[in-house]
Design a protein around this motif. Structure first.
Motif, PDB file in Angstrom:
ATOM      1  N   VAL A  28      25.951  98.426  15.179  1.00 50.08           N
ATOM      2  CA  VAL A  28      24.925  97.544  14.604  1.00 50.08           C
ATOM      3  C   VAL A  28      24.589  97.883  13.152  1.00 50.08           C
ATOM      4  N   VAL A  29      25.338  98.768  12.523  1.00 49.17           N
ATOM      5  CA  VAL A  29      24.993  99.132  11.141  1.00 49.17           C
ATOM      6  C   VAL A  29      25.168  97.954  10.192  1.00 49.17           C
ATOM      7  N   ASP A  30      26.157  97.107  10.403  1.00 49.70           N
ATOM      8  CA  ASP A  30      26.322  95.923   9.551  1.00 49.70           C
ATOM      9  C   ASP A  30      25.164  94.946   9.746  1.00 49.70           C
ATOM     10  N   LEU A  31      24.697  94.827  10.968  1.00 53.73           N
ATOM     11  CA  LEU A  31      23.559  93.956  11.227  1.00 53.73           C
ATOM     12  C   LEU A  31      22.304  94.498  10.549  1.00 53.73           C
ATOM     13  N   ILE A  32      22.078  95.797  10.645  1.00 53.44           N
ATOM     14  CA  ILE A  32      20.903  96.397  10.003  1.00 53.44           C
ATOM     15  C   ILE A  32      20.957  96.203   8.488  1.00 53.44           C
ATOM     16  N   GLU A  33      22.131  96.353   7.911  1.00 57.66           N
ATOM     17  CA  GLU A  33      22.267  96.141   6.468  1.00 57.66           C
ATOM     18  C   GLU A  33      21.971  94.695   6.096  1.00 57.66           C
ATOM     19  N   GLY A  34      22.433  93.753   6.895  1.00 57.66           N
ATOM     20  CA  GLY A  34      22.135  92.350   6.617  1.00 57.66           C
ATOM     21  C   GLY A  34      20.648  92.061   6.710  1.00 57.66           C
ATOM     22  N   LEU A  35      19.977  92.649   7.690  1.00 58.78           N
ATOM     23  CA  LEU A  35      18.537  92.468   7.804  1.00 58.78           C
ATOM     24  C   LEU A  35      17.822  93.028   6.578  1.00 58.78           C
ATOM     25  N   ARG A  36      18.285  94.199   6.100  1.00 59.73           N
ATOM     26  CA  ARG A  36      17.685  94.800   4.910  1.00 59.73           C
ATOM     27  C   ARG A  36      17.853  93.891   3.702  1.00 59.73           C
ATOM     28  N   GLN A  37      19.041  93.333   3.544  1.00 61.61           N
ATOM     29  CA  GLN A  37      19.290  92.437   2.413  1.00 61.61           C
ATOM     30  C   GLN A  37      18.406  91.196   2.470  1.00 61.61           C
ATOM     31  N   SER A 159      30.215  93.689  17.337  1.00 63.64           N
ATOM     32  CA  SER A 159      30.216  94.571  16.170  1.00 63.64           C
ATOM     33  C   SER A 159      31.057  94.050  15.016  1.00 63.64           C
ATOM     34  N   ASP A 160      32.014  93.162  15.287  1.00 65.54           N
ATOM     35  CA  ASP A 160      32.842  92.625  14.204  1.00 65.54           C
ATOM     36  C   ASP A 160      32.299  91.319  13.645  1.00 65.54           C
ATOM     37  N   VAL A 161      31.147  90.888  14.095  1.00 63.55           N
ATOM     38  CA  VAL A 161      30.607  89.598  13.667  1.00 63.55           C
ATOM     39  C   VAL A 161      29.607  89.740  12.532  1.00 63.55           C
ATOM     40  N   ALA A 162      28.735  90.759  12.581  1.00 60.88           N
ATOM     41  CA  ALA A 162      27.624  90.839  11.642  1.00 60.88           C
ATOM     42  C   ALA A 162      28.072  90.867  10.179  1.00 60.88           C
ATOM     43  N   ALA A 163      29.229  91.482   9.904  1.00 59.60           N
ATOM     44  CA  ALA A 163      29.713  91.569   8.517  1.00 59.60           C
ATOM     45  C   ALA A 163      30.512  90.356   8.088  1.00 59.60           C
ATOM     46  N   GLN A 164      30.842  89.479   9.009  1.00 61.22           N
ATOM     47  CA  GLN A 164      31.629  88.297   8.659  1.00 61.22           C
ATOM     48  C   GLN A 164      30.825  87.339   7.799  1.00 61.22           C
ATOM     49  N   GLU A 165      31.533  86.497   7.081  1.00 66.36           N
ATOM     50  CA  GLU A 165      30.884  85.484   6.263  1.00 66.36           C
ATOM     51  C   GLU A 165      30.378  84.372   7.162  1.00 66.36           C
ATOM     52  N   ALA A 166      29.096  84.084   7.070  1.00 66.95           N
ATOM     53  CA  ALA A 166      28.502  83.062   7.924  1.00 66.95           C
ATOM     54  C   ALA A 166      28.901  81.675   7.456  1.00 66.95           C
ATOM     55  N   ALA A 167      29.043  80.778   8.401  1.00 65.89           N
ATOM     56  CA  ALA A 167      29.345  79.396   8.064  1.00 65.89           C
ATOM     57  C   ALA A 167      28.182  78.796   7.291  1.00 65.89           C
ATOM     58  N   ALA A 168      28.485  77.837   6.448  1.00 68.85           N
ATOM     59  CA  ALA A 168      27.443  77.184   5.671  1.00 68.85           C
ATOM     60  C   ALA A 168      26.418  76.557   6.611  1.00 68.85           C
ATOM     61  N   ALA A 169      25.155  76.676   6.250  1.00 70.33           N
ATOM     62  CA  ALA A 169      24.081  76.151   7.100  1.00 70.33           C
ATOM     63  C   ALA A 169      22.929  75.719   6.205  1.00 70.33           C
TER      64      ALA A 169
END
Length: 538
Positions: A28-37, A159-169
């Motif tokens: 979950v480290v990528d998810l935590i980093e995304g939340l921080r950003q 675990s391989d999803v959080a760092a992926q580029e999210a689809a436009a929304a």
């Protein structure tokens, strides 16, 4: 473009979330980093259960969603108790866990669990996030959590999803308000109002029970106007404490606390019961009252835990206003006598320092709007009944699940949500031992609140049950702790007290401190044993 983790954080931030509580793992480290950003603060708890308790307390006190996070495997299973608590206490919490990478899930067994199935019985909704759906499903999760009856939702993030580029929304929606359209503005049926008024006018000894659903929709003021207009005695559920101030002359007591059997006996002698915002999860015994019931709530009485002759379904505040419009006040003199007698009954005089004495001293040291969390055990029973709450959303307890270890993490969530308000927590020494690691969390965050441990070196409520059955006390006692040394080890102040004067001094000092103050009050468990009373105050 943004990562999935950041998009999740942006959606949570738009919904009013500012903190995510949890314990990390590599998944979950990528998810935590995304939340921080996205501008969210990740708060490291010392245990995942405590993280969920913190999120629930923040959500329940603010009316906004809370958030918690754990890794896969044992992190997720540790989160379960806290999420189950939020489910049974109707708190809007968004719970995240990591999961194995999508392409490896069917190939490995290490730490592999079906997490959506695990959380299904204790959440309103579950989903797995992907790069394509993360924005939409996070927004949906918040809305489901906030929709009455509120409750937790579960989102699994491989675990391989959080760092992926999210689809436009689309851009995040506006913040989700503390109430929703489903709760407010829906007028009750006019025929039901007229039928309820007829029952009210004909009754001689009505009583009102108010529950946690009445916290929503700003029902406190309409509730007070209604009970004053009719002079109806009012009993509260633990989660609803403060809807009518405890020092109000029509506030009789709180069910499911010390002396609750006496309250139910008194309810059984009433000739009409108004259940206002009562959720059946709040009732810890079968409903045996034979008097007719008027159900007033945002949700219909589908559970049928208690039979209702009349249902006023819709905006609780609007229903109460309609019932108050043509009031015919009842005689409140008998109610006053019973109220005074009952309060003396649950505060017996003993030679030693009792928990009731400690709570009275703590109450005197805190402002009326202080926020207080209590744990589970006899400390819960006495706090529910003997802690005076004067405003709604100021008293917090694990009621539906009744989980030990709740009080200290809840106080952390409360203080973060309301940094300018006084906060205290009341624990037994058994519950404190389950969560004492969170003392370090509070110290690390620089929080200041009063932590009261009612110490008697036993799981007294269970021990008393063994004794009533004539059993030998087995597995219910433990050794004493050096609370001063323990507090110092975790970066807090500590004091041990054995008299009422020492309590008062300790609480005065704690109110001025800029650190957590642990006050270990060595109490006489005889204060929990109540003597039967005879009363003709019908």
């Amino acid at each position: 473009m943004s990562s999935v983790g950041r998009v999740i954080g942006e959606r949570l931030h738009a919904a009013g979330v500012r903190y995510v509580f949890g314990h990390p793992g590599g998944e979950v480290v990528d998810l935590i980093e995304g939340l921080r950003q996205a501008g969210l603060e990740f708060v490291l708890a010392r245990h995942e259960t405590g993280a969920a308790f913190m999120a629930e307390a923040m959500a329940s006190s603010s009316g906004m969603p809370g958030a918690c996070l754990a890794t896969l495997g044992p992190g997720a299973t540790n989160l379960v108790t806290g999420v189950a608590h939020a489910y049974l206490d109707r708190a809007p919490v968004v719970a995240f866990t990591g999961q194995l990478p999508v392409e490896r899930f069917e190939l490995v067994t290490h730490q592999k669990l079906d997490l959506r199935a695990l959380f299904a019985p204790i959440t309103k909704w579950q989903a797995r996030l992907t790069a394509a759906n993360a924005a939409a499903l996070t927004e949906r999760a918040v809305r489901v959590a906030m929709r009455p009856r509120r409750g937790p939702v579960f989102l699994e993030v491989p675990s391989d999803v959080a760092a992926q580029e999210a689809a436009a929304a689309p851009q995040p929606a506006d913040a989700v308000a503390g109430t929703t359209d489903a709760e407010v503005g829906v007028a009750p049926d006019g025929r039901a109002v007229r039928a309820a008024l007829a029952l009210l006018r004909d009754s001689r000894r009505p009583v009102l029970l108010a529950g946690l659903d009445a916290l929503d929709g700003e029902a406190a003021a309409p509730l007070r106007r209604f009970v004053e207009a009719w002079a109806i005695p009012t009993i509260l559920s633990p989660k609803a404490k403060g809807l009518l101030p405890d020092d109000h002359p029509l506030c009789v007591g709180t069910i499911e606390g010390l002396g609750t059997a006496r309250l139910y006996e008194w309810i059984g002698d009433r000739d009409l019961v108004l259940m206002v915002g009562v959720d059946p999860v709040e009732l810890d015994r079968d409903w045996t009252v034979t008097a007719p019931v008027i159900h007033v709530g945002a949700a219909s009485n589908d559970d049928q835990f208690y039979p209702a002759r009349i249902e006023l379904v819709g905006d609780v505040a609007g229903s109460l206003a309609a019932l108050a419009s043509t009031a015919a006040p009842k005689d409140g003199a008998v109610v006053t006598r019973f109220r005074d007698e009952f309060r003396g009954f649950v505060r017996p005089r003993r030679d030693g320092l009792t928990s009731q004495d400690v709570l009275a001293a703590l109450r005197d040291a805190l402002p009326r709007d202080a926020l207080v969390a209590c744990d589970v055990g006899y400390n819960k029973s006495v706090s529910i009944q003997c802690w005076p709450a004067y405003e709604p959303r100021t008293f917090f307890v694990s009621n539906g699940l009744s989980s030990m270890g709740y009080g200290l993490p809840a106080a952390i969530g409360l203080k973060l949500a309301h940094p300018d308000r006084a906060v205290a927590c009341i624990l037994g020494d058994g519950g404190f031992a389950m969560s004492l690691g969170e003392l370090e969390t509070a110290a690390r965050l620089g929080l200041a609140f009063t932590l009261v441990v009612l110490a008697d070196e036993a799981l007294q409520q269970i021990k008393a049950g063994q004794e009533r059955k004539g059993f030998v006390s087995t597995g219910t006692t433990f050794g004493a702790l050096d609370y001063r040394a323990l507090a110092a080890a975790f970066g807090a102040d500590g004091v041990e007290v054995r008299t009422l004067d020492e309590c008062r001094a300790a609480f005065r000092d704690a109110a001025r401190s800029r650190r957590v103050t642990l006050v270990a009050a060595h109490v006489d468990p005889a204060g929990y044993r109540l003597q039967p009373i005879d009363s003709d105050h019908r």
